[in-house]
Design a protein around this motif. Structure first.
Motif, PDB file in Angstrom:
ATOM      1  N   ARG A   3      39.490  24.289  45.148  1.00 35.43           N
ATOM      2  CA  ARG A   3      40.742  25.032  44.955  1.00 35.43           C
ATOM      3  C   ARG A   3      40.720  25.834  43.657  1.00 35.43           C
ATOM      4  NH1 ARG A   3      43.637  24.071  49.266  1.00 35.43           N
ATOM      5  NH2 ARG A   3      43.979  21.965  50.064  1.00 35.43           N
ATOM      6  N   ALA A   4      40.143  25.269  42.609  1.00 36.06           N
ATOM      7  CA  ALA A   4      40.049  25.987  41.338  1.00 36.06           C
ATOM      8  C   ALA A   4      39.121  27.201  41.464  1.00 36.06           C
ATOM      9  CB  ALA A   4      39.557  25.054  40.230  1.00 36.06           C
ATOM     10  N   ALA A   5      38.036  27.044  42.202  1.00 34.37           N
ATOM     11  CA  ALA A   5      37.113  28.168  42.409  1.00 34.37           C
ATOM     12  C   ALA A   5      37.792  29.284  43.207  1.00 34.37           C
ATOM     13  CB  ALA A   5      35.854  27.688  43.130  1.00 34.37           C
ATOM     14  N   ALA A   6      38.579  28.918  44.209  1.00 35.35           N
ATOM     15  CA  ALA A   6      39.302  29.927  44.995  1.00 35.35           C
ATOM     16  C   ALA A   6      40.298  30.668  44.109  1.00 35.35           C
ATOM     17  CB  ALA A   6      40.014  29.272  46.170  1.00 35.35           C
ATOM     18  N   ARG A   7      40.992  29.937  43.256  1.00 38.23           N
ATOM     19  CA  ARG A   7      41.944  30.573  42.339  1.00 38.23           C
ATOM     20  C   ARG A   7      41.225  31.504  41.362  1.00 38.23           C
ATOM     21  NH1 ARG A   7      44.448  27.476  37.463  1.00 38.23           N
ATOM     22  NH2 ARG A   7      42.248  27.654  37.064  1.00 38.23           N
ATOM     23  N   ASP A   8      40.102  31.054  40.839  1.00 33.59           N
ATOM     24  CA  ASP A   8      39.337  31.884  39.902  1.00 33.59           C
ATOM     25  C   ASP A   8      38.809  33.145  40.572  1.00 33.59           C
ATOM     26  OD1 ASP A   8      39.860  30.004  37.959  1.00 33.59           O
ATOM     27  OD2 ASP A   8      37.885  29.055  38.092  1.00 33.59           O
ATOM     28  N   GLU A   9      38.443  33.036  41.846  1.00 33.74           N
ATOM     29  CA  GLU A   9      37.951  34.207  42.578  1.00 33.74           C
ATOM     30  C   GLU A   9      39.074  35.232  42.749  1.00 33.74           C
ATOM     31  OE1 GLU A   9      37.253  36.803  45.889  1.00 33.74           O
ATOM     32  OE2 GLU A   9      38.503  35.040  46.153  1.00 33.74           O
ATOM     33  N   ILE A  10      40.275  34.773  43.034  1.00 35.01           N
ATOM     34  CA  ILE A  10      41.425  35.679  43.155  1.00 35.01           C
ATOM     35  C   ILE A  10      41.711  36.337  41.803  1.00 35.01           C
ATOM     36  CG2 ILE A  10      43.909  35.814  43.640  1.00 35.01           C
ATOM     37  CD1 ILE A  10      42.263  35.393  46.137  1.00 35.01           C
ATOM     38  N   ARG A  11      41.652  35.557  40.736  1.00 37.96           N
ATOM     39  CA  ARG A  11      41.868  36.127  39.395  1.00 37.96           C
ATOM     40  C   ARG A  11      40.841  37.210  39.081  1.00 37.96           C
ATOM     41  NH1 ARG A  11      43.177  31.055  35.386  1.00 37.96           N
ATOM     42  NH2 ARG A  11      45.399  30.933  35.865  1.00 37.96           N
ATOM     43  N   ALA A  12      39.591  36.959  39.445  1.00 34.91           N
ATOM     44  CA  ALA A  12      38.533  37.945  39.188  1.00 34.91           C
ATOM     45  C   ALA A  12      38.800  39.233  39.970  1.00 34.91           C
ATOM     46  CB  ALA A  12      37.176  37.371  39.549  1.00 34.91           C
ATOM     47  N   ARG A  13      39.248  39.091  41.214  1.00 35.87           N
ATOM     48  CA  ARG A  13      39.573  40.279  42.007  1.00 35.87           C
ATOM     49  C   ARG A  13      40.737  41.045  41.391  1.00 35.87           C
ATOM     50  NH1 ARG A  13      40.133  38.206  48.016  1.00 35.87           N
ATOM     51  NH2 ARG A  13      40.869  40.341  48.307  1.00 35.87           N
ATOM     52  N   LEU A  14      41.721  40.334  40.873  1.00 37.13           N
ATOM     53  CA  LEU A  14      42.849  40.992  40.210  1.00 37.13           C
ATOM     54  C   LEU A  14      42.390  41.753  38.963  1.00 37.13           C
ATOM     55  CD1 LEU A  14      45.826  38.480  40.391  1.00 37.13           C
ATOM     56  CD2 LEU A  14      45.915  40.911  40.921  1.00 37.13           C
ATOM     57  N   GLU A  15      41.536  41.126  38.172  1.00 33.17           N
ATOM     58  CA  GLU A  15      41.023  41.785  36.966  1.00 33.17           C
ATOM     59  C   GLU A  15      40.227  43.034  37.321  1.00 33.17           C
ATOM     60  OE1 GLU A  15      38.875  39.056  34.498  1.00 33.17           O
ATOM     61  OE2 GLU A  15      40.581  37.673  34.397  1.00 33.17           O
ATOM     62  N   LYS A  16      39.448  42.934  38.385  1.00 32.89           N
ATOM     63  CA  LYS A  16      38.648  44.077  38.816  1.00 32.89           C
ATOM     64  C   LYS A  16      39.544  45.241  39.243  1.00 32.89           C
ATOM     65  CE  LYS A  16      34.527  44.922  41.562  1.00 32.89           C
ATOM     66  NZ  LYS A  16      33.623  44.368  42.567  1.00 32.89           N
ATOM     67  N   LEU A  17      40.632  44.933  39.943  1.00 34.12           N
ATOM     68  CA  LEU A  17      41.563  45.978  40.367  1.00 34.12           C
ATOM     69  C   LEU A  17      42.323  46.589  39.188  1.00 34.12           C
ATOM     70  CD1 LEU A  17      43.253  44.669  43.627  1.00 34.12           C
ATOM     71  CD2 LEU A  17      41.887  46.736  43.362  1.00 34.12           C
ATOM     72  N   SER A  18      42.502  45.806  38.133  1.00 31.80           N
ATOM     73  CA  SER A  18      43.271  46.275  36.981  1.00 31.80           C
ATOM     74  C   SER A  18      42.441  47.041  35.967  1.00 31.80           C
ATOM     75  CB  SER A  18      43.949  45.079  36.300  1.00 31.80           C
ATOM     76  OG  SER A  18      44.828  44.449  37.196  1.00 31.80           O
ATOM     77  N   ALA A  19      41.134  47.150  36.207  1.00 33.33           N
ATOM     78  CA  ALA A  19      40.271  47.860  35.257  1.00 33.33           C
ATOM     79  C   ALA A  19      40.649  49.341  35.228  1.00 33.33           C
ATOM     80  CB  ALA A  19      38.810  47.703  35.658  1.00 33.33           C
TER      81      ALA A  19
END
Length: 117
Positions: free
Chosen positions: A30-46
Motif C-alpha cells: 500500500r505504501a508503494a502504491a501511494r508513493d507511485e501516485i505521488r511520483a506521478r503527481l510530481e511528474k505532472l507538476s513539473a
C-alpha cells in the motif's frame, strides 16, 4: 488444554508471526502504491519552459488543461491510497503487538521452567 501449554503457545506464535508478516507485506504494498501516485503527481507538476511558437503554445495550453484534470484525479486516488495505507498500518500494529506479546509470554514461560525448583 491450558494457556500454559508450550505447544499451543508456540503454535499461536507461529500464527501470529505469519499474520504479522502478511500485514507488513500488505503495508509495504500500500505504501508503494501511494508513493507511485505521488511520483506521478510530481511528474505532472513539473514546470515546462515557455514556448515562443504559437502552435507549441496552444499544445502546451491543452496539455496544461489535461494535466490539471489528471492532478485532480490523482489527488483523489492519493487520498484513497493514503486512507487504505493508514488502515493497514493500524492492522499491522495490532498484529505486530500480538506477535510480540506471544514472544514475551513464551520467553517468560521458558524462564519459569528453567528457574523452577
Amino acid at each position: 488444554m491450558a494457556i500454559d501449554d508450550p505447544t499451543r503457545l508456540h503454535r499461536l506464535k507461529i500464527l501470529a508471526d505469519l499474520k504479522r508478516d502478511h500485514d507488513m507485506a500488505r503495508l509495504r504494498k500500500r505504501a508503494a502504491a501511494r508513493d507511485e501516485i505521488r511520483a506521478r503527481l510530481e511528474k505532472l507538476s513539473a514546470p515546462l519552459p515557455l514556448a515562443e511558437d504559437p502552435a507549441l503554445f496552444a499544445a502546451r495550453q491543452a496539455h496544461l488543461a489535461w494535466a490539471t484534470q489528471q492532478r485532480l484525479n490523482l489527488n483523489v486516488t492519493l487520498a484513497q491510497h493514503t486512507a487504505l495505507m493508514l488502515d493497514q498500518r493500524a492492522r499491522t500494529a495490532r498484529s505486530f503487538g500480538r506477535a510480540q506479546a506471544l514472544a514475551e509470554l513464551i520467553t517468560r514461560q521458558s524462564q519459569r521452567v528453567t528457574h523452577s525448583p
